[in-house]
Design a protein around this motif. Sequence first.
Motif, PDB file in Angstrom:
ATOM      1  N   TYR A 196       0.828  -1.208   0.000  1.00 50.30           N
ATOM      2  CA  TYR A 196       0.000   0.000   0.000  1.00 50.30           C
ATOM      3  C   TYR A 196       0.864   1.261   0.000  1.00 50.30           C
ATOM      4  O   TYR A 196       0.364   2.353   0.224  1.00 50.30           O
ATOM      5  N   ASN A 197       2.165   1.107  -0.255  1.00 54.25           N
ATOM      6  CA  ASN A 197       3.072   2.247  -0.299  1.00 54.25           C
ATOM      7  C   ASN A 197       2.938   2.942  -1.655  1.00 54.25           C
ATOM      8  O   ASN A 197       3.203   2.342  -2.699  1.00 54.25           O
ATOM      9  N   GLN A 198       2.532   4.194  -1.656  1.00 52.95           N
ATOM     10  CA  GLN A 198       2.104   4.855  -2.886  1.00 52.95           C
ATOM     11  C   GLN A 198       3.200   4.985  -3.935  1.00 52.95           C
ATOM     12  O   GLN A 198       2.960   4.711  -5.125  1.00 52.95           O
ATOM     13  N   LEU A 199       4.401   5.377  -3.567  1.00 54.85           N
ATOM     14  CA  LEU A 199       5.445   5.616  -4.566  1.00 54.85           C
ATOM     15  C   LEU A 199       5.822   4.359  -5.354  1.00 54.85           C
ATOM     16  O   LEU A 199       5.857   4.394  -6.590  1.00 54.85           O
ATOM     17  N   PRO A 200       6.089   3.214  -4.681  1.00 57.59           N
ATOM     18  CA  PRO A 200       6.381   1.994  -5.452  1.00 57.59           C
ATOM     19  C   PRO A 200       5.208   1.555  -6.318  1.00 57.59           C
ATOM     20  O   PRO A 200       5.400   1.082  -7.441  1.00 57.59           O
ATOM     21  N   VAL A 201       3.977   1.736  -5.813  1.00 59.06           N
ATOM     22  CA  VAL A 201       2.790   1.344  -6.577  1.00 59.06           C
ATOM     23  C   VAL A 201       2.676   2.185  -7.837  1.00 59.06           C
ATOM     24  O   VAL A 201       2.444   1.657  -8.942  1.00 59.06           O
ATOM     25  N   LYS A 202       2.836   3.500  -7.711  1.00 55.70           N
ATOM     26  CA  LYS A 202       2.748   4.394  -8.867  1.00 55.70           C
ATOM     27  C   LYS A 202       3.806   4.036  -9.908  1.00 55.70           C
ATOM     28  O   LYS A 202       3.552   4.073 -11.126  1.00 55.70           O
ATOM     29  N   LYS A 203       4.995   3.670  -9.431  1.00 48.10           N
ATOM     30  CA  LYS A 203       6.081   3.307 -10.347  1.00 48.10           C
ATOM     31  C   LYS A 203       5.740   2.030 -11.107  1.00 48.10           C
ATOM     32  O   LYS A 203       5.967   1.927 -12.322  1.00 48.10           O
TER      33      LYS A 203
ATOM     34  N   SER B  49       2.138   8.530   7.294  1.00 48.43           N
ATOM     35  CA  SER B  49       0.795   9.045   7.023  1.00 48.43           C
ATOM     36  C   SER B  49      -0.027   8.044   6.220  1.00 48.43           C
ATOM     37  O   SER B  49       0.501   7.190   5.507  1.00 48.43           O
ATOM     38  N   ILE B  50      -1.349   8.171   6.339  1.00 52.51           N
ATOM     39  CA  ILE B  50      -2.283   7.325   5.609  1.00 52.51           C
ATOM     40  C   ILE B  50      -3.208   8.239   4.800  1.00 52.51           C
ATOM     41  O   ILE B  50      -3.776   9.189   5.330  1.00 52.51           O
ATOM     42  N   SER B  51      -3.328   7.936   3.513  1.00 52.50           N
ATOM     43  CA  SER B  51      -4.218   8.700   2.644  1.00 52.50           C
ATOM     44  C   SER B  51      -5.324   7.783   2.153  1.00 52.50           C
ATOM     45  O   SER B  51      -5.052   6.688   1.655  1.00 52.50           O
ATOM     46  N   THR B  52      -6.562   8.216   2.298  1.00 49.11           N
ATOM     47  CA  THR B  52      -7.702   7.423   1.843  1.00 49.11           C
ATOM     48  C   THR B  52      -8.585   8.263   0.933  1.00 49.11           C
ATOM     49  O   THR B  52      -8.919   9.402   1.259  1.00 49.11           O
ATOM     50  N   PHE B  53      -8.917   7.705  -0.219  1.00 52.10           N
ATOM     51  CA  PHE B  53      -9.805   8.354  -1.169  1.00 52.10           C
ATOM     52  C   PHE B  53     -10.965   7.406  -1.443  1.00 52.10           C
ATOM     53  O   PHE B  53     -10.798   6.189  -1.417  1.00 52.10           O
ATOM     54  N   GLU B  54     -12.115   7.963  -1.706  1.00 53.57           N
ATOM     55  CA  GLU B  54     -13.257   7.106  -2.019  1.00 53.57           C
ATOM     56  C   GLU B  54     -14.094   7.753  -3.108  1.00 53.57           C
ATOM     57  O   GLU B  54     -14.446   8.922  -3.037  1.00 53.57           O
ATOM     58  N   ASP B  55     -14.374   6.956  -4.154  1.00 54.04           N
ATOM     59  CA  ASP B  55     -15.153   7.456  -5.275  1.00 54.04           C
ATOM     60  C   ASP B  55     -15.824   6.273  -5.950  1.00 54.04           C
ATOM     61  O   ASP B  55     -15.202   5.230  -6.141  1.00 54.04           O
ATOM     62  N   ASP B  56     -17.098   6.438  -6.304  1.00 60.12           N
ATOM     63  CA  ASP B  56     -17.825   5.349  -6.957  1.00 60.12           C
ATOM     64  C   ASP B  56     -17.160   4.905  -8.255  1.00 60.12           C
ATOM     65  O   ASP B  56     -17.306   3.758  -8.676  1.00 60.12           O
ATOM     66  N   SER B  57     -16.434   5.808  -8.907  1.00 59.72           N
ATOM     67  CA  SER B  57     -15.797   5.467 -10.178  1.00 59.72           C
ATOM     68  C   SER B  57     -14.737   4.383 -10.011  1.00 59.72           C
ATOM     69  O   SER B  57     -14.371   3.710 -10.981  1.00 59.72           O
ATOM     70  N   ALA B  58     -14.249   4.201  -8.781  1.00 54.10           N
ATOM     71  CA  ALA B  58     -13.203   3.199  -8.532  1.00 54.10           C
ATOM     72  C   ALA B  58     -13.762   1.800  -8.284  1.00 54.10           C
ATOM     73  O   ALA B  58     -13.007   0.828  -8.244  1.00 54.10           O
TER      74      ALA B  58
END
Length: 219
Positions: A71-78, A141-150
């Motif tokens: 769930y680590n954002q930088l490696p996931v984005k890469k 830090s923890i970032s959470t986003f929520e959207d029906d499109s996902a």
Amino acid sequence: GDKRKTMTARKQQKCLDRNKLFFDLKNILEENDVHKAIAICNSDFKRCALRAYLKEMGVELSEADFNGISYNQLPVKKMLKDVGFDNADLIIAAGDGALINAVKSIKIDGKYKDIPVIAVPSYIEAGDEANGRVTFFDNDSISTFEDDSAIPEYVFHDPEFIVTGSKYDTNARFARGICQAMNIMWANERNSSASTAAAEGLSKLLSEATKIMRGEKSV
């Protein structure tokens, strides 16, 4: 294009039926004009019935191995940056919660929001395959986003793909399965397909509760 946009706008997830998978898949391919698919998956995807059917139906399937994703954002984005989504008509997210989380993040980003997703969970966890929540951990830090499109447009539970382990582990997954089903029912409209499928799953879990808790049967 227009068909996919209309389908996404409905925000109504369809659960693929194990007994009718071939026919369900045939309809999905026709409705979305699918010729090429990309699977974001782990190494166990080779056991999944969905993979065999896609190849049998002549879909050009490429696979990106996301074993060990977190769930680590930088490696996931890469990792996601190296995947060729541009020419895909369909995305398969086959793996654990972190993997499905990664695929959902590209839907929230918007660039590939019109490409339908089939989620194939390998663990019974927190219902990541049935919600629009994306969570990342960055340092402390923890970032959470929520959207029906996902929310993945389709979900397929393949018993040959779901991982189970020891008796203790199986019992833990059984408990999480009950919680997951209840959360989905509470989070969705009562008569939605997701709520109906969750209710059916909960009924099946409870009907086999004694055998599962004794370790005589896996979830």
